[in-house]
Scaffold this motif. Sequence first.
Motif, PDB file in Angstrom:
ATOM      1  N   PRO A   1       0.817  -1.217   0.000  1.00 45.64           N
ATOM      2  CA  PRO A   1       0.000   0.000   0.000  1.00 45.64           C
ATOM      3  C   PRO A   1       0.850   1.266   0.000  1.00 45.64           C
ATOM      4  O   PRO A   1       1.917   1.305   0.610  1.00 45.64           O
ATOM      5  CB  PRO A   1      -0.805  -0.129   1.300  1.00 45.64           C
ATOM      6  CG  PRO A   1      -0.870  -1.597   1.546  1.00 45.64           C
ATOM      7  CD  PRO A   1       0.435  -2.148   1.069  1.00 45.64           C
ATOM      8  N   ARG A   2       0.349   2.283  -0.676  1.00 44.40           N
ATOM      9  CA  ARG A   2       1.086   3.540  -0.826  1.00 44.40           C
ATOM     10  C   ARG A   2       1.483   4.147   0.528  1.00 44.40           C
ATOM     11  O   ARG A   2       2.624   4.555   0.712  1.00 44.40           O
ATOM     12  CB  ARG A   2       0.242   4.542  -1.629  1.00 44.40           C
ATOM     13  CG  ARG A   2       0.924   5.897  -1.825  1.00 44.40           C
ATOM     14  CD  ARG A   2       0.035   6.875  -2.568  1.00 44.40           C
ATOM     15  NE  ARG A   2       0.651   8.193  -2.578  1.00 44.40           N
ATOM     16  CZ  ARG A   2       1.015   8.849  -3.677  1.00 44.40           C
ATOM     17  NH1 ARG A   2       0.813   8.323  -4.859  1.00 44.40           N
ATOM     18  NH2 ARG A   2       1.562  10.051  -3.606  1.00 44.40           N
ATOM     19  N   GLU A   3       0.551   4.212   1.469  1.00 39.66           N
ATOM     20  CA  GLU A   3       0.853   4.816   2.769  1.00 39.66           C
ATOM     21  C   GLU A   3       1.916   4.025   3.522  1.00 39.66           C
ATOM     22  O   GLU A   3       2.734   4.591   4.247  1.00 39.66           O
ATOM     23  CB  GLU A   3      -0.420   4.950   3.603  1.00 39.66           C
ATOM     24  CG  GLU A   3      -1.359   6.043   3.119  1.00 39.66           C
ATOM     25  CD  GLU A   3      -0.654   7.394   3.008  1.00 39.66           C
ATOM     26  OE1 GLU A   3       0.031   7.802   3.977  1.00 39.66           O
ATOM     27  OE2 GLU A   3      -0.780   8.048   1.950  1.00 39.66           O
ATOM     28  N   GLN A   4       1.891   2.714   3.337  1.00 40.10           N
ATOM     29  CA  GLN A   4       2.903   1.874   3.968  1.00 40.10           C
ATOM     30  C   GLN A   4       4.277   2.159   3.374  1.00 40.10           C
ATOM     31  O   GLN A   4       5.280   2.223   4.102  1.00 40.10           O
ATOM     32  CB  GLN A   4       2.535   0.402   3.775  1.00 40.10           C
ATOM     33  CG  GLN A   4       3.515  -0.577   4.410  1.00 40.10           C
ATOM     34  CD  GLN A   4       3.103  -2.025   4.156  1.00 40.10           C
ATOM     35  OE1 GLN A   4       1.913  -2.364   4.172  1.00 40.10           O
ATOM     36  NE2 GLN A   4       4.084  -2.869   3.919  1.00 40.10           N
ATOM     37  N   MET A   5       4.332   2.332   2.058  1.00 40.54           N
ATOM     38  CA  MET A   5       5.603   2.633   1.399  1.00 40.54           C
ATOM     39  C   MET A   5       6.119   4.011   1.806  1.00 40.54           C
ATOM     40  O   MET A   5       7.317   4.211   2.017  1.00 40.54           O
ATOM     41  CB  MET A   5       5.446   2.547  -0.121  1.00 40.54           C
ATOM     42  CG  MET A   5       5.179   1.151  -0.619  1.00 40.54           C
ATOM     43  SD  MET A   5       5.557   0.938  -2.367  1.00 40.54           S
ATOM     44  CE  MET A   5       7.341   0.971  -2.363  1.00 40.54           C
ATOM     45  N   LYS A   6       5.200   4.976   1.950  1.00 45.87           N
ATOM     46  CA  LYS A   6       5.604   6.316   2.377  1.00 45.87           C
ATOM     47  C   LYS A   6       6.192   6.275   3.788  1.00 45.87           C
ATOM     48  O   LYS A   6       7.233   6.888   4.059  1.00 45.87           O
ATOM     49  CB  LYS A   6       4.417   7.268   2.314  1.00 45.87           C
ATOM     50  CG  LYS A   6       4.772   8.699   2.722  1.00 45.87           C
ATOM     51  CD  LYS A   6       3.572   9.632   2.620  1.00 45.87           C
ATOM     52  CE  LYS A   6       3.934  11.044   3.068  1.00 45.87           C
ATOM     53  NZ  LYS A   6       2.782  11.963   2.977  1.00 45.87           N
ATOM     54  N   ALA A   7       5.535   5.545   4.668  1.00 49.90           N
ATOM     55  CA  ALA A   7       6.027   5.427   6.042  1.00 49.90           C
ATOM     56  C   ALA A   7       7.393   4.761   6.067  1.00 49.90           C
ATOM     57  O   ALA A   7       8.280   5.161   6.842  1.00 49.90           O
ATOM     58  CB  ALA A   7       5.029   4.629   6.881  1.00 49.90           C
ATOM     59  N   GLY A   8       7.579   3.755   5.212  1.00 51.77           N
ATOM     60  CA  GLY A   8       8.875   3.074   5.124  1.00 51.77           C
ATOM     61  C   GLY A   8       9.976   4.006   4.650  1.00 51.77           C
ATOM     62  O   GLY A   8      11.104   3.973   5.164  1.00 51.77           O
TER      63      GLY A   8
END
Length: 200
Positions: free
Chosen positions: A58-65
């Motif tokens: 998910p996009r938000e997960q990648m951003k947080a990473g």
Amino acid sequence: MKFLSTLFFICFISVSAYSQSHKTILIKEANIYFDYMVKQNFDGVLDYMYPKVFEMAPREQMKAGMQQMFNAEDMTIQFLSNVVTQVTDTKNLEGITYAAIFYSSKMKMTFLTEEEQAEDDKKGFLMFMKATMQTQFGEDNVVEELSTMSLIIDMDATMFAIDDPKYKGWKFLGNDDAMATIVNSVIPESIRTELLNEKE
């Protein structure tokens, strides 16, 4: 015969113009993408990422990473520059157009946890990390900067460019170990092989 020669010449010019056109566009788009990376504009970076990736991560997960990786408590990572060195010809499969972009990248890793240590300990730690990074990037590609407790790393990198009719404009996908599983599932092996073999 003269007609056929003229026709061949026109076709050759048209193909050459298309080749130059897509390469010019990709260099321009890549530079915008690189600018987002340097400024750590993660939303901008993710806007350029091939959307199929978000079906697996998910996009938000990648951003947080990304936020965690680039601005951790013990270390920060900063891209100083990225320069395109080559854009391949395009390959088409099932209505999707692919290309590879080869580029040189300069990155700065700053270690924060050692700031309060004695100078000898700081230098020892930095030289240890330098040796570790040299095994991955090469001896001549890693330089220490003791005053900021940083390593400056030069590296060659590759990313795939994808023009999928489902989405607007060219999208990018980094070709590195961290993304290997996703890249292999999204881009057909035949396309990856052909494009990477075009490296000059």
